[in-house]
Design an enzyme around this catalytic site. Sequence first.
Site, PDB file in Angstrom:
ATOM      1  N   ILE A 137       0.834  -1.202   0.000  1.00 32.51           N
ATOM      2  CA  ILE A 137       0.000   0.000   0.000  1.00 32.51           C
ATOM      3  C   ILE A 137       0.870   1.252   0.000  1.00 32.51           C
ATOM      4  CG2 ILE A 137      -2.001  -1.060   1.138  1.00 32.51           C
ATOM      5  CD1 ILE A 137      -1.182   0.581   3.663  1.00 32.51           C
ATOM      6  N   ASP A 138       2.124   1.100   0.457  1.00 34.56           N
ATOM      7  CA  ASP A 138       2.993   2.279   0.584  1.00 34.56           C
ATOM      8  C   ASP A 138       3.432   2.843  -0.784  1.00 34.56           C
ATOM      9  OD1 ASP A 138       2.762   1.689   3.233  1.00 34.56           O
ATOM     10  OD2 ASP A 138       4.894   1.364   3.605  1.00 34.56           O
ATOM     11  N   GLN A 283      -6.377   1.218   6.754  1.00 32.73           N
ATOM     12  CA  GLN A 283      -5.871   1.509   5.404  1.00 32.73           C
ATOM     13  C   GLN A 283      -5.551   0.250   4.616  1.00 32.73           C
ATOM     14  OE1 GLN A 283      -2.873   5.109   6.039  1.00 32.73           O
ATOM     15  NE2 GLN A 283      -3.241   3.945   7.898  1.00 32.73           N
TER      16      GLN A 283
END
Length: 357
Positions: A137-138, A283
Amino acid sequence: MRIGILNSGGDCPGLNAVIHGVVGAAHELGWETVGFKDGFEGLLPPGDFRFLEPKDTIGILKMGGTILGSTNKGHFAAKVGAGDVAEVPAEIVAKAKSTMDHLKIGALVIVGGDGSLTTGLQLFKAGWPVIGIPKTIDNDLSATAMTFGFDSAVTTVVDALDRLHTTAESHKRVMVLEVMGRHAGWIALWGGIAGGANVILLPEMPFSLEKVAAFIKERDSKGHHFTLVVVAEGAKMPGGELVSNHKATAGEIRLGGIGEQVADALETLTGKETRATTLGHLQRGGAPTAFDRILGMRFGVKAVKLAEQGKFGHMVSYQAYHVGSVTIEEAVNKLHLVDPEGEVVHAAKAVGICLGD
Ligand code: F6P
């Protein structure tokens, strides 16, 4: 032909879309797909796996998480501390290989971030037929312009900021939102811009709390009595320290807590009521966005194509709206960080966002 797939490392919205893509494309070629459970651990004898057919992937496109499970711990962890890389012991590799041989796996698709792909590279160099799919996700891998999961994470940040905005405004408060982003501040930067944050603090840019406080006071003097601050978990407090509220364990440091520290400091410096929210694993969970479903599915289909072409040691990569590939060797250990002089940071500043520098 049998193709294996495993998900390794932290989970990420869109993993099931990748599985959907791999299973569908493999089936088209008349291949069987074997899904290994809980990352590389599923390869250890006697093997923890399931055969996957298109009927098993019906309805998974919209699901968060992964139907195969994943782990960033266990026998195959490659990243063991800040910047340190460990080799997987030869006897573990040999045991896992016996499962591959027993099942006659002709290609193994490894869906993982930098650490898992580093393990994948080791296995490829040991002769395994490895294909990589980047996942985080980063969005911090330099060999691909985008990873699936990032858009979903940014969407969650935007939703949180929209909610914080209304309560911040009602109470004339400063609201600090801590988001994920270990090395790279992409989630903070994109989520912050899209969610209307006034201040964005990134791992790549040292910040001054005094400057942020002055910015908040100036907003106040202009009649804007609330401020939204987004801070990436990997940003460093003035003094250069990463913040972790957690007990030190083996492996990479578990980040978290900078939001509270920034909020406390800003309350003292501005005299304004300040609250902190940590978004954490919200997230990483939940349904993927349409973009992540499509990207994940395309990555899965491309991985099967690479296997068909015998392009082992390659990783799927997204560049300029096209899904192609690069070698895993080129891809690992090269982080894609926010450029403090880059166009996106420039755009943020141009619309009046404070980066604390
Ligand atoms: O690398 C992805 C990531 O989401 C980081 O942003 C975060 O620091 C880490 O994973 C959290 O990992 P865990 O779920 O093991 O706490």
